[in-house]
Write a protein that holds these residues in place. Sequence first.
Motif, PDB file in Angstrom:
ATOM      1  N   PRO A   9       0.787  -1.227   0.000  1.00  0.00           N
ATOM      2  CA  PRO A   9       0.000   0.000   0.000  1.00  0.00           C
ATOM      3  C   PRO A   9       0.819   1.278   0.000  1.00  0.00           C
ATOM      4  O   PRO A   9       1.847   1.365   0.678  1.00  0.00           O
ATOM      5  N   LEU A  11       2.726   2.511  -2.047  1.00  0.00           N
ATOM      6  CA  LEU A  11       3.998   2.545  -2.770  1.00  0.00           C
ATOM      7  C   LEU A  11       3.800   2.888  -4.242  1.00  0.00           C
ATOM      8  O   LEU A  11       4.756   3.144  -4.970  1.00  0.00           O
ATOM      9  N   ARG A  17       4.942  10.808  -2.660  1.00  0.00           N
ATOM     10  CA  ARG A  17       4.643  10.605  -1.241  1.00  0.00           C
ATOM     11  C   ARG A  17       5.859  10.915  -0.372  1.00  0.00           C
ATOM     12  O   ARG A  17       6.923  10.298  -0.545  1.00  0.00           O
ATOM     13  N   TYR A  22      10.962   8.975   1.305  1.00  0.00           N
ATOM     14  CA  TYR A  22      10.986   7.925   0.282  1.00  0.00           C
ATOM     15  C   TYR A  22      11.667   8.335  -1.029  1.00  0.00           C
ATOM     16  O   TYR A  22      11.749   7.531  -1.964  1.00  0.00           O
ATOM     17  N   ASN A  72       8.017  -5.440  -0.470  1.00  0.00           N
ATOM     18  CA  ASN A  72       7.846  -4.293   0.416  1.00  0.00           C
ATOM     19  C   ASN A  72       6.359  -4.236   0.728  1.00  0.00           C
ATOM     20  O   ASN A  72       5.563  -3.766  -0.088  1.00  0.00           O
ATOM     21  N   GLY A  74       4.862  -2.448   2.782  1.00  0.00           N
ATOM     22  CA  GLY A  74       4.410  -1.158   3.312  1.00  0.00           C
ATOM     23  C   GLY A  74       3.940  -1.321   4.747  1.00  0.00           C
ATOM     24  O   GLY A  74       4.517  -2.086   5.526  1.00  0.00           O
ATOM     25  N   ALA A  75       2.870  -0.631   5.092  1.00  0.00           N
ATOM     26  CA  ALA A  75       2.387  -0.674   6.486  1.00  0.00           C
ATOM     27  C   ALA A  75       1.854  -2.049   6.882  1.00  0.00           C
ATOM     28  O   ALA A  75       1.800  -2.364   8.083  1.00  0.00           O
ATOM     29  N   HIS A  78       3.734  -4.252   9.398  1.00  0.00           N
ATOM     30  CA  HIS A  78       3.630  -4.122  10.853  1.00  0.00           C
ATOM     31  C   HIS A  78       2.342  -4.714  11.410  1.00  0.00           C
ATOM     32  O   HIS A  78       2.171  -4.761  12.623  1.00  0.00           O
ATOM     33  N   HIS A  98      12.551  -2.528   2.808  1.00  0.00           N
ATOM     34  CA  HIS A  98      12.008  -1.206   3.131  1.00  0.00           C
ATOM     35  C   HIS A  98      12.931  -0.138   2.569  1.00  0.00           C
ATOM     36  O   HIS A  98      14.163  -0.258   2.664  1.00  0.00           O
ATOM     37  N   ILE A  99      12.316   0.898   2.048  1.00  0.00           N
ATOM     38  CA  ILE A  99      13.074   2.024   1.511  1.00  0.00           C
ATOM     39  C   ILE A  99      13.707   2.806   2.665  1.00  0.00           C
ATOM     40  O   ILE A  99      14.888   3.149   2.633  1.00  0.00           O
ATOM     41  N   SER A 100      12.903   3.063   3.676  1.00  0.00           N
ATOM     42  CA  SER A 100      13.393   3.814   4.839  1.00  0.00           C
ATOM     43  C   SER A 100      13.955   2.840   5.879  1.00  0.00           C
ATOM     44  O   SER A 100      13.668   1.632   5.845  1.00  0.00           O
ATOM     45  N   VAL A 102      13.274   1.571   8.938  1.00  0.00           N
ATOM     46  CA  VAL A 102      12.100   1.537   9.816  1.00  0.00           C
ATOM     47  C   VAL A 102      12.494   1.589  11.297  1.00  0.00           C
ATOM     48  O   VAL A 102      11.734   2.079  12.133  1.00  0.00           O
ATOM     49  N   ARG A 105      12.645   5.059  12.819  1.00  0.00           N
ATOM     50  CA  ARG A 105      11.387   5.812  12.743  1.00  0.00           C
ATOM     51  C   ARG A 105      10.521   5.514  13.980  1.00  0.00           C
ATOM     52  O   ARG A 105      11.018   5.049  14.993  1.00  0.00           O
ATOM     53  N   ARG A 109       6.803   1.163  13.837  1.00  0.00           N
ATOM     54  CA  ARG A 109       7.422   0.592  12.630  1.00  0.00           C
ATOM     55  C   ARG A 109       8.589  -0.337  12.954  1.00  0.00           C
ATOM     56  O   ARG A 109       9.186  -0.936  12.059  1.00  0.00           O
TER      57      ARG A 109
HETATM   58  C1  DQA Z   1       8.045   1.209   4.182  1.00  0.00           C
HETATM   59  C2  DQA Z   1       8.060   1.470   5.685  1.00  0.00           C
HETATM   60  C3  DQA Z   1       6.683   1.242   6.294  1.00  0.00           C
HETATM   61  O1  DQA Z   1       6.706   1.490   7.679  1.00  0.00           O
HETATM   62  C4  DQA Z   1       5.680   2.179   5.653  1.00  0.00           C
HETATM   63  O2  DQA Z   1       4.384   1.920   6.157  1.00  0.00           O
HETATM   64  C5  DQA Z   1       5.704   2.118   4.166  1.00  0.00           C
HETATM   65  C6  DQA Z   1       6.979   2.032   3.479  1.00  0.00           C
HETATM   66  C7  DQA Z   1       9.400   1.552   3.529  1.00  0.00           C
HETATM   67  O3  DQA Z   1       9.609   1.121   2.407  1.00  0.00           O
HETATM   68  O4  DQA Z   1      10.214   2.240   4.124  1.00  0.00           O
HETATM   69  O5  DQA Z   1       4.667   2.227   3.507  1.00  0.00           O
HETATM   70  O6  DQA Z   1       7.793  -0.167   3.966  1.00  0.00           O
END
Ligand code: DQA
Length: 141
Positions: A9, A11, A17, A22, A72, A74-75, A78, A98-100, A102, A105, A109
């Motif tokens: 989701p 992405l 975004r 990101y 990935n 996304g949320a 978690h 994950h791009i970031s 986590v 953060r 996460r």
């Molecule tokens: C993410 C990190 C997740 O916590 C977040 O909800 C995302 C992107 C990342 O790629 O860093 O949607 O998966």
Amino acid sequence: MNITIINGPNLNLLGVREPGIYGSEGFESYLTRLRGLYPDVTIEYFQSNHEGAIIDKLHETGFGDTAGIVLNAGAYTHTSLAIADAISAISTPVVEVHISNVHAREEIRHHSMISGVCRGVIAGFGLDSYRLAVEALIRKQ
Ligand code: DQA
């Protein structure tokens, strides 16, 4: 060799975004560059904002000749026991991406429902996280 990238989701909004987190590149443009780096690898791409569609894609990809899945979630990372169960159910190895970073953060996460059932985890390298995951899957062969 076939590798499938599955993005969850929000992405689909990469590049638009929260660019401070990101980055400013859209995924399609990154994907073109990634495919260029691995001309001998067929990299399939799937994105969905829906948990069930991601599970369906894992089932569809997880018993065939695909060498690995880069996910990935996304949320859903978690929250989704259902995606964790789907990863456990299939035989194709999955790398969580994950791009970031986590772990740098919000605390919510820091926990992943899927890490324990994935082959490995790569986080925090921006879009290059996907290349690192592809590289890991190629080297695992
Ligand atoms: C993410 C990190 C997740 O916590 C977040 O909800 C995302 C992107 C990342 O790629 O860093 O949607 O998966």
